[in-house]
Design a protein around this motif. Structure first.
Motif, PDB file in Angstrom:
ATOM      1  N   HIS A 116      32.943  43.514  41.374  1.00 44.00           N
ATOM      2  CA  HIS A 116      33.492  44.193  40.370  1.00 44.00           C
ATOM      3  C   HIS A 116      34.075  43.279  39.281  1.00 44.00           C
ATOM      4  CE1 HIS A 116      32.323  48.340  41.597  1.00 44.00           C
ATOM      5  NE2 HIS A 116      33.013  48.099  42.662  1.00 44.00           N
ATOM      6  N   ALA A 117      34.019  43.328  37.926  1.00 44.65           N
ATOM      7  CA  ALA A 117      34.691  42.271  37.165  1.00 44.65           C
ATOM      8  C   ALA A 117      36.146  42.479  37.192  1.00 44.65           C
ATOM      9  CB  ALA A 117      34.097  42.704  35.678  1.00 44.65           C
ATOM     10  N   PRO A 118      36.816  41.809  37.187  1.00 43.52           N
ATOM     11  CA  PRO A 118      38.232  41.565  37.445  1.00 43.52           C
ATOM     12  C   PRO A 118      38.924  42.061  36.165  1.00 43.52           C
ATOM     13  CG  PRO A 118      37.601  39.455  37.472  1.00 43.52           C
ATOM     14  CD  PRO A 118      36.571  40.123  37.726  1.00 43.52           C
ATOM     15  N   PRO A 179      44.492  28.543  32.702  1.00 42.30           N
ATOM     16  CA  PRO A 179      43.526  29.554  32.305  1.00 42.30           C
ATOM     17  C   PRO A 179      42.176  29.523  33.126  1.00 42.30           C
ATOM     18  CG  PRO A 179      43.660  27.712  30.722  1.00 42.30           C
ATOM     19  CD  PRO A 179      44.926  27.317  31.636  1.00 42.30           C
ATOM     20  N   THR A 180      42.293  28.560  33.901  1.00 39.48           N
ATOM     21  CA  THR A 180      40.515  28.364  34.540  1.00 39.48           C
ATOM     22  C   THR A 180      41.105  29.161  35.988  1.00 39.48           C
ATOM     23  OG1 THR A 180      41.481  26.266  35.583  1.00 39.48           O
ATOM     24  CG2 THR A 180      39.991  26.330  33.559  1.00 39.48           C
ATOM     25  N   THR A 181      42.449  29.570  36.422  1.00 39.33           N
ATOM     26  CA  THR A 181      42.550  30.403  37.531  1.00 39.33           C
ATOM     27  C   THR A 181      41.614  31.562  37.864  1.00 39.33           C
ATOM     28  OG1 THR A 181      45.103  29.624  37.289  1.00 39.33           O
ATOM     29  CG2 THR A 181      44.036  31.598  38.757  1.00 39.33           C
ATOM     30  N   PRO A 182      40.865  31.703  38.681  1.00 39.49           N
ATOM     31  CA  PRO A 182      39.835  32.720  38.933  1.00 39.49           C
ATOM     32  C   PRO A 182      40.465  34.221  38.630  1.00 39.49           C
ATOM     33  CG  PRO A 182      39.580  31.243  40.704  1.00 39.49           C
ATOM     34  CD  PRO A 182      40.901  30.815  40.125  1.00 39.49           C
ATOM     35  N   MET A 183      39.916  35.010  37.748  1.00 37.30           N
ATOM     36  CA  MET A 183      40.491  36.111  37.326  1.00 37.30           C
ATOM     37  C   MET A 183      40.981  37.156  38.369  1.00 37.30           C
ATOM     38  SD  MET A 183      41.023  36.506  33.732  1.00 37.30           S
ATOM     39  CE  MET A 183      40.733  37.882  33.360  1.00 37.30           C
ATOM     40  N   HIS A 184      40.271  37.217  39.418  1.00 37.42           N
ATOM     41  CA  HIS A 184      40.243  38.243  40.527  1.00 37.42           C
ATOM     42  C   HIS A 184      41.677  37.907  41.296  1.00 37.42           C
ATOM     43  CE1 HIS A 184      38.664  35.055  43.104  1.00 37.42           C
ATOM     44  NE2 HIS A 184      39.042  35.556  44.033  1.00 37.42           N
TER      45      HIS A 184
END
Length: 267
Positions: A116-118, A179-184
């Motif tokens: 699922h998209a975070p 800003p590149t930290t994985p969104m999940h």
């Protein structure tokens, strides 16, 4: 009626006074082992030097989690190497960031990413955090105003996730993620940040703040060990299950289909 004794209590074991603290964002740093022992049980390497800072490395050596109280300002640093389409990323969290909130992110490092998209803001909105645009920033603030999460745009065009908590006396912490930290991972952090559940601190480790609420509880040492062990056991079980699943995956490289004469078919 006699009270039933918990099976894990030892003979003559004395209860110790602890406190449940709410909101959790103002509870103080807590026990580092809440983070480190879970990672170790998940197969991470402990590369800390005796008497030195905490230093953990993922099994594939692409992610590092460190805690260093001996430098200023000190605190947590989490660093991930570039991985395929994902760029290099980092997170920096101050020493007073509660370990339970940090564990939201570090525990997620040990789990497969959801399909699922975070959505970083979803856990905050579920707990009735107030969201708003301020200039180029998007900010969510807790109902009591003590904690926040912001996607921050700087005048030079750079961006970052900025979060923290502060009471009226100025006590608290801040953290930022590239800003590149994985969104999940940011979502897992925000879910623990917004959780209404209190966290436990031993006597003498409760911050002095007019913004927190506390409840005194008596806890046996064996109870604490059992709760800690349950978390470690869950990590080991999840790691074993993931490793078992990988070892039974079928091969994905199929041999090309050929005709009876041995020539490869064309489409």
């Amino acid at each position: 009626m006699r009270k039933k004794q918990w099976p894990g209590w030892g003979p003559g074991e004395q209860a110790e006074q602890h406190y449940l603290v709410q909101p959790r964002a103002l509870a103080g740093g807590g026990d580092l082992r809440h983070v480190s022992e879970f990672l170790r049980a998940s197969g991470w390497r402990d590369k800390s030097k005796t008497g030195g800072p905490l230093f953990m490395e993922s099994p594939d050596r692409t992610i590092r989690v460190a805690y260093d109280p001996y430098v200023l300002p000190g605190g947590w640093t989490i660093h991930g190497q570039a991985d395929g389409p994902n760029g290099e990323w980092s997170a920096h969290l101050a020493r007073q960031t509660p370990v339970e909130i940090i564990a939201g992110l570090t525990d997620a490092l040990t789990r497969p990413r959801s399909a699922h998209a975070p959505n970083v803001w979803a856990p905050l909105k579920e707990q009735n955090w107030h969201t708003r645009f301020e200039d180029a920033h998007y900010t969510a603030t807790s109902p009591d105003g003590t904690a926040w999460m912001q996607y921050h745009h700087s005048p030079d065009g750079t961006a970052m996730w900025w979060t923290g908590a502060k009471d009226k006396q100025g006590n608290g912490w801040t953290a930022h993620f590239s800003p590149t930290t994985p969104m999940h991972l940011v979502q897992a952090f925000s879910a623990e940040l917004a959780s209404p559940d209190p966290v436990m601190r031993p006597r003498g480790r409760v911050p002095h703040s007019a913004q927190i609420r506390t409840w005194s509880v008596s806890v046996k040492p064996s109870q604490l060990r059992a709760w800690q062990q349950a978390r470690i056991t869950a990590a080991r079980a999840a790691t074993w299950a993931a490793n078992s699943a990988r070892s039974t995956w079928p091969r994905t490289t199929a041999r090309p289909y050929t005709t009876a004469g041995g020539a490869r078919t064309r489409r």
